[in-house]
Motif scaffolding. Sequence first.
Motif, PDB file in Angstrom:
ATOM      1  N   GLU A 107      33.278  -3.007  32.897  1.00 54.22           N
ATOM      2  CA  GLU A 107      33.727  -4.353  32.580  1.00 54.22           C
ATOM      3  C   GLU A 107      33.375  -4.742  31.148  1.00 54.22           C
ATOM      4  O   GLU A 107      34.153  -5.401  30.455  1.00 54.22           O
ATOM      5  N   VAL A 113      41.417  -6.662  32.318  1.00 54.26           N
ATOM      6  CA  VAL A 113      41.152  -6.469  33.737  1.00 54.26           C
ATOM      7  C   VAL A 113      42.239  -7.176  34.526  1.00 54.26           C
ATOM      8  O   VAL A 113      42.584  -8.325  34.232  1.00 54.26           O
ATOM      9  N   ARG A 114      42.793  -6.472  35.513  1.00 53.77           N
ATOM     10  CA  ARG A 114      43.719  -7.077  36.466  1.00 53.77           C
ATOM     11  C   ARG A 114      43.083  -6.937  37.846  1.00 53.77           C
ATOM     12  O   ARG A 114      42.611  -5.854  38.192  1.00 53.77           O
ATOM     13  N   THR A 115      43.071  -8.009  38.615  1.00 59.97           N
ATOM     14  CA  THR A 115      42.397  -7.940  39.902  1.00 59.97           C
ATOM     15  C   THR A 115      43.128  -8.725  40.970  1.00 59.97           C
ATOM     16  O   THR A 115      43.702  -9.792  40.698  1.00 59.97           O
ATOM     17  N   GLU A 117      42.174 -10.518  44.533  1.00 65.86           N
ATOM     18  CA  GLU A 117      41.069 -10.935  45.391  1.00 65.86           C
ATOM     19  C   GLU A 117      41.636 -11.612  46.629  1.00 65.86           C
ATOM     20  O   GLU A 117      42.488 -12.492  46.521  1.00 65.86           O
ATOM     21  N   PRO A 122      36.835 -14.299  42.093  1.00 69.33           N
ATOM     22  CA  PRO A 122      36.315 -13.183  41.301  1.00 69.33           C
ATOM     23  C   PRO A 122      34.993 -13.540  40.628  1.00 69.33           C
ATOM     24  O   PRO A 122      34.792 -14.682  40.199  1.00 69.33           O
ATOM     25  N   PHE A 169      41.799 -11.338  31.128  1.00 69.93           N
ATOM     26  CA  PHE A 169      41.534 -11.332  32.566  1.00 69.93           C
ATOM     27  C   PHE A 169      42.717 -11.929  33.311  1.00 69.93           C
ATOM     28  O   PHE A 169      43.085 -13.086  33.088  1.00 69.93           O
ATOM     29  N   ALA A 171      44.197 -12.482  37.212  1.00 64.90           N
ATOM     30  CA  ALA A 171      43.810 -12.431  38.617  1.00 64.90           C
ATOM     31  C   ALA A 171      44.903 -13.011  39.498  1.00 64.90           C
ATOM     32  O   ALA A 171      45.539 -14.010  39.154  1.00 64.90           O
ATOM     33  N   VAL A 224      40.560  -3.683  41.549  1.00 64.21           N
ATOM     34  CA  VAL A 224      40.414  -4.041  40.131  1.00 64.21           C
ATOM     35  C   VAL A 224      40.983  -2.900  39.300  1.00 64.21           C
ATOM     36  O   VAL A 224      40.714  -1.727  39.575  1.00 64.21           O
ATOM     37  N   PHE A 226      40.910  -1.578  35.447  1.00 63.14           N
ATOM     38  CA  PHE A 226      40.321  -1.703  34.116  1.00 63.14           C
ATOM     39  C   PHE A 226      41.202  -0.978  33.096  1.00 63.14           C
ATOM     40  O   PHE A 226      41.613   0.163  33.328  1.00 63.14           O
ATOM     41  N   ASP A 240      36.335  -1.585  45.983  1.00 56.14           N
ATOM     42  CA  ASP A 240      34.956  -1.894  46.341  1.00 56.14           C
ATOM     43  C   ASP A 240      34.804  -1.950  47.850  1.00 56.14           C
ATOM     44  O   ASP A 240      35.596  -2.591  48.542  1.00 56.14           O
ATOM     45  N   SER A 245      31.618   2.230  45.993  1.00 56.40           N
ATOM     46  CA  SER A 245      32.868   1.954  45.290  1.00 56.40           C
ATOM     47  C   SER A 245      33.591   3.270  45.056  1.00 56.40           C
ATOM     48  O   SER A 245      32.957   4.309  44.840  1.00 56.40           O
TER      49      SER A 245
END
Length: 288
Positions: A107, A113-115, A117, A122, A169, A171, A224, A226, A240, A245
Amino acid sequence: MLHGPVVRRRKLGEELRSLRHACGMTSREAARLLGWHQSKVSRIETGASGVTPADVARLLDVYAVCDPQLRSLLEVLAGSAGGGGSGWWHAYRGLIPPQYRDFISLESQASAVRTLETSVVPGLLQTAGYARAVTRASLDGLPDGRLDSLVEVRLTRQRVLRASPPLRFTAVLDEAVLHREVGGPEVMRDQLQYLTQVSQLPHVELQLLPFSVGGYVGLTGPFVIFSFPNISDLDVVVLDHLTSSLYLERREDLEAYSSAFRTLQAHALSPERSLDLITEIGRSFRRS
């Protein structure tokens, strides 16, 4: 599927080999200039052995690599791949497990970063109150001192959003994240208010998947992605789990998850409509 340090050790080796080829040097010539055995260069390039940030710096000098951002990335990559190195998170090495330190090291050097949740806000967007409640719930019976330190780690991670340049970032959140009352109404009200603030940063994009979407790709679990400056081949997907992980680094895995994320964005509310929904749900949490 490999663990993080193995992935990055191999990818670091591939990048160093590419840089050696770019300057027209053989592994024998590089080893001679460094006073090493040729086998050491070969082991580094195949990922068979770790390499210290100092040795990476020497290799980059020999290969005449001057780009400071690239040098910094590769040197930190060497540290996180098991060759040593340091970061602020190493001060907490007796508190947080290796896989979490590994995640933080990724990180800290990522450019984007694309995530997705599906259950919680996050970590990079959590308030102190929310982070405390989530940590207490997920690690039942944790002593207050350790809880305080873990919350401190979570909040310190957020520096990447205010670094220069900041982390980009993006999300996508399931609407359920906003309705799950973590820590009580006041904690949730403060958390949702903070989301409306941080989502207005130019490098932060937040979209919600409303309940009306129904089932969607990724419903079974968060992920996630990266991405790193200069070297697209270092991109990695992290899944995760409760006790570990998994790191996916094959090109087909990266393409599949990148495609899934684009689909999620297409089905999600726009950032503007997402902000409206966050504000609306936030009003439902009243002071007790």
